[in-house]
Design a protein around this motif. Structure first.
Motif: not given
Length: 110
Positions: A28, A30, A66-68
């Motif tokens: 991912s 992040n 943003n998280e995916k």
């Protein structure tokens, strides 16, 4: 939908950049950033800037979350080689190859 960022003619050999590229492939966004911040290689600084640019492209240009975001592809290709010569004894000259690379990151929304 995918988002990409590219940087060309970076002064690092493709072989050394691929060591860092293999660390972040299929992670991912992040997780990849945290891996890069804790990697003590010259290429990691280049990939941090490139990954931040790819994330910004995904958010601002494509409206992705943003998280995916997941790093789908990391491409490291050889760029042009700068050829230099090192003078040696008795009139000889040794070749020095200053290698460059083209880096690309492709992000995909999971």
């Amino acid at each position: 939908m995918e988002s990409r960022a590219t940087v060309k003619v970076q002064r690092i050999s493709a072989r050394k950049a691929r060591l860092v590229a293999d660390l972040i492939r299929y992670k991912s966004a992040n997780d990849a950033l945290s891996i890069l911040y804790n990697t003590n290689k010259k290429a990691s600084a280049l990939f941090i800037k490139l990954l931040n640019s790819a994330v910004a492209n995904a958010i601002n240009n494509h409206g992705m979350n943003n998280e995916k975001l997941v790093v789908e592809k990391v491409l490291v290709n050889e760029g042009p080689t700068l050829k230099r010569f090192q003078p040696r004894s008795q009139g000889r000259a040794y070749s020095i190859f200053k290698r460059t690379s083209h880096l690309e990151i492709v992000l995909k929304e999971k």
